[in-house]
Design a protein around this motif. Structure first.
Motif, short mmCIF file in Angstrom:
data_model
loop_
_atom_site.label_atom_id
_atom_site.label_comp_id
_atom_site.label_asym_id
_atom_site.label_seq_id
_atom_site.Cartn_x
_atom_site.Cartn_y
_atom_site.Cartn_z
N ALA A 207 -12.59 25.13 -1.49
CA ALA A 207 -11.63 24.40 -1.65
C ALA A 207 -11.67 22.92 -1.01
N VAL A 208 -11.00 22.14 -1.60
CA VAL A 208 -11.05 20.66 -1.01
C VAL A 208 -9.70 20.42 -0.34
N LEU A 209 -9.78 20.05 0.84
CA LEU A 209 -8.48 19.68 1.50
C LEU A 209 -8.48 17.91 1.28
N SER A 210 -7.63 17.38 0.65
CA SER A 210 -7.68 15.91 0.13
C SER A 210 -6.73 15.36 1.18
N LEU A 211 -7.22 14.49 1.77
CA LEU A 211 -6.47 13.40 2.61
C LEU A 211 -6.06 12.31 1.90
N ALA A 212 -5.69 12.22 0.71
CA ALA A 212 -5.06 11.14 -0.07
C ALA A 212 -3.68 11.31 -0.18
N CYS A 213 -3.00 10.38 -0.98
CA CYS A 213 -1.66 10.25 -1.43
C CYS A 213 -1.51 11.35 -2.48
N GLY A 214 -0.41 11.75 -3.04
CA GLY A 214 -0.07 12.64 -4.17
C GLY A 214 -0.78 12.56 -5.29
N ALA A 215 -0.97 11.21 -5.70
CA ALA A 215 -1.93 10.39 -6.53
C ALA A 215 -2.81 11.16 -6.78
N GLY A 216 -3.69 10.72 -5.43
CA GLY A 216 -5.06 11.09 -5.31
C GLY A 216 -5.21 12.45 -5.48
N VAL A 217 -4.70 13.22 -4.79
CA VAL A 217 -4.65 14.77 -4.77
C VAL A 217 -4.58 15.15 -6.07
N GLN A 218 -3.70 14.78 -6.96
CA GLN A 218 -3.43 15.23 -8.38
C GLN A 218 -4.51 14.86 -9.20
N PHE A 219 -5.07 13.72 -9.15
CA PHE A 219 -6.24 13.24 -9.94
C PHE A 219 -7.66 13.91 -9.62
N VAL A 220 -7.79 14.23 -8.25
CA VAL A 220 -9.07 15.07 -7.86
C VAL A 220 -8.87 16.38 -8.55
N ALA A 221 -7.53 17.14 -8.32
CA ALA A 221 -7.28 18.37 -8.82
C ALA A 221 -7.65 18.26 -10.37
N MET B 244 0.89 -1.17 -0.06
CA MET B 244 -0.12 -0.01 0.09
C MET B 244 0.79 1.30 0.00
N ILE B 245 0.26 2.38 -0.32
CA ILE B 245 0.86 3.82 -0.15
C ILE B 245 0.80 4.16 1.29
N VAL B 246 1.96 4.29 2.01
CA VAL B 246 1.98 4.85 3.23
C VAL B 246 1.98 6.44 3.23
N ALA B 247 1.19 7.29 4.05
CA ALA B 247 1.46 8.63 4.15
C ALA B 247 1.22 8.80 5.39
N GLU B 248 1.69 10.26 5.96
CA GLU B 248 1.38 10.68 7.18
C GLU B 248 0.59 12.04 7.01
N ARG B 249 -0.03 12.32 8.14
CA ARG B 249 -0.73 13.75 8.14
C ARG B 249 0.27 14.83 8.11
N LYS B 250 -0.04 15.93 7.61
CA LYS B 250 0.89 17.14 7.62
C LYS B 250 0.60 17.62 9.01
N PRO B 251 1.87 18.39 9.50
CA PRO B 251 1.58 18.97 10.74
C PRO B 251 0.25 19.77 10.95
N PHE B 252 -0.24 20.03 11.83
CA PHE B 252 -1.45 20.74 11.93
C PHE B 252 -1.41 21.98 11.68
N THR B 253 -0.14 22.79 12.08
CA THR B 253 0.04 24.24 11.85
C THR B 253 -0.03 24.54 10.40
N GLU B 254 0.53 23.55 9.77
CA GLU B 254 0.84 23.71 8.14
C GLU B 254 -0.50 23.70 7.40
N ILE B 255 -1.36 22.81 7.91
CA ILE B 255 -2.90 22.49 7.30
C ILE B 255 -3.78 23.77 7.65
N LYS B 256 -3.43 24.28 9.02
CA LYS B 256 -4.25 25.61 9.15
C LYS B 256 -3.74 26.72 8.42
N GLU B 257 -2.48 26.77 8.20
CA GLU B 257 -1.83 27.89 7.52
C GLU B 257 -2.63 27.79 6.26
N MET B 258 -2.70 26.56 5.53
CA MET B 258 -3.02 26.51 4.23
C MET B 258 -4.61 26.94 4.13
#
Lengths: 226, 167
Positions: free
Chosen positions: A88-102, A1-15
């Motif tokens: 906006a959509v905050l996608s909690l997918a891997c990079g591939a998922g984010v790009q395909f949704v975009a 599987m593709i393993v990912a981790e959540r971005k730091p909360f401060t970064e998400i908040k900033e985004m």
């Protein structure tokens, strides 16, 4: 599987600064299994964002949704209309998922909520480790099912380097030397002669990125308009 | 800040803390009346999202009360709960709330005094920390909306009555 981790909360908040109506979109496959971007993680992140924003007297409307896969057209289509109602959509997918949704929901803005790490396995509860570097030229039949490209810090194909010591790697003493592992497993299986095989260098140069895989047998014919 | 009566949510295991809370009542033990008990079959059912939602809904403190370690009816539900409570504390801090507002307690079904002490402790902690910051910002927002309404109201007109003030 593709393993990912959540971005730091401060970064998400900033985004999210500047947005007042967002959709948090989870992915129900790999990142659900590695507990980074599934339905539960969407719920937790939404709750955290609502609390953080409310504490700062900032208004935000959050919709939570999770689709089976963000790397498949048919699943993304199901949320197209609903997603259009958000800034906006905050996608909690891997990079591939984010790009395909975009790509499919363009020009809607898609923000990544995760950092994609590697292709790996669930080693134990809460522990994932890398197993495949997607090199496109598998050698596992020759290396007792242990990938030297991934496990060896130098991706060596023909035995260990001079830095191997007591079965550990010179790059990181906590890590096993891939070639010691391969040697031991070949020995256990009585296939030690495989160690003598010389692997030519991999033809990395002929690979063109980004890669594409086409299975002609399954490809759907696109009728030309004539 | 003026003294306030904290709202405490207690997630209680059916096999221990819930019985202990019941017994505390039978023994006429005194503990704050503002505790809301959520009964679970095991604290292993507790998820970080439940704990966060309790705070989101305005709880000033949340406690999870399970069996003593090694005594879980489902073997390790309380151990899992302990780890999740730790995780939820981290999530709370990220969101800007104090992690100390959340705590895990271990007790047996007959520990009525321990239950009352746990509730008292969380109430005291909330009193020291003050109300849940979300409640403060909600009140602040409600006040500013009211003030804005006053400013924009035409002279001589009355504020619309709130439905709950009529009776």
């Amino acid at each position: 599987m593709i393993v990912a981790e959540r971005k730091p909360f401060t970064e998400i908040k900033e985004m999210l600064s500047g947005y007042r109506k967002i959709l948090i979109l989870g992915c129900g496959t790999c990142v659900s299994v590695c507990m980074a971007g599934g339905e539960k993680e969407v719920e937790i992140l939404a709750s955290q964002i609502r609390m953080a924003f409310e504490k700062e007297n900032r208004e935000i409307e959050i919709k939570e949704a999770t689709i089976q896969r963000q790397c498949d057209r048919e699943f993304i289509e199901t949320i197209r209309k609903m997603a259009g109602e958000y800034e906006a959509v905050l996608s909690l997918a891997c990079g591939a998922g984010v790009q395909f949704v975009a790509e499919l929901l363009a020009p809607l803005l898609i923000l990544p909520g995760l950092n994609t790490r590697f292709i790996g396995v669930a080693e134990a509860e809460g522990v994932w480790s890398e197993r495949c570097r997607a090199c496109g030229d598998c050698v596992l039949s020759e290396t007792a099912g242990i990938c030297p490209v991934t496990i060896c810090a130098k991706s060596l194909l023909n035995g260990p380097c001079g830095g191997t010591r007591d079965g550990k790697c010179e790059v990181d003493k906590d890590k096993d030397c891939a070639w010691t592992l391969i040697y031991r497993r070949l020995q256990e299986g009585g296939k030690l002669e495989k160690m003598r095989k010389i692997h030519p260098p991999k033809k990395h140069g002929v690979r063109i990125y980004p890669q594409r895989q086409v299975n002609e047998e399954f490809k759907k014919e696109v009728k030309s308009e004539k | 800040m003026a003294e306030f009566e904290p709202k405490v949510v207690a997630f209680c295991c059916h096999y221990c803390a819930y019985s202990a809370a019941d017994l505390a009542g039978s023994l006429r033990l005194e503990y704050p009346a503002n505790v809301r008990i959520v009964k679970l079959m095991c604290t292993g059912r507790v998820d970080a999202s439940h704990l966060l939602k309790a705070f989101e809904a305005g709880a000033d403190a949340v406690l999870v009360a399970g069996c003593e370690e090694g005594d879980c009816h489902f073997r390790e539900g309380n151990i899992k709960a302990k780890r999740r409570v730790g995780y939820a504390r981290k999530l709370l801090r990220e969101a800007g709330l104090e992690g100390e507002r959340l705590e895990m307690f271990n007790l047996g079904a007959s520990d009525a005094h321990k239950f009352a002490a746990a509730v008292n402790e969380m109430t005291e902690r909330a009193r020291k920390l003050g109300p849940n910051p979300l409640r403060i910002s909600r009140e602040h927002r409600a006040k500013s909306i009211e003030q804005r309404a006053k400013r924009t109201r035409a002279p001589g007109t009355r504020a619309p009555e709130k439905p709950n003030e009529r009776s």
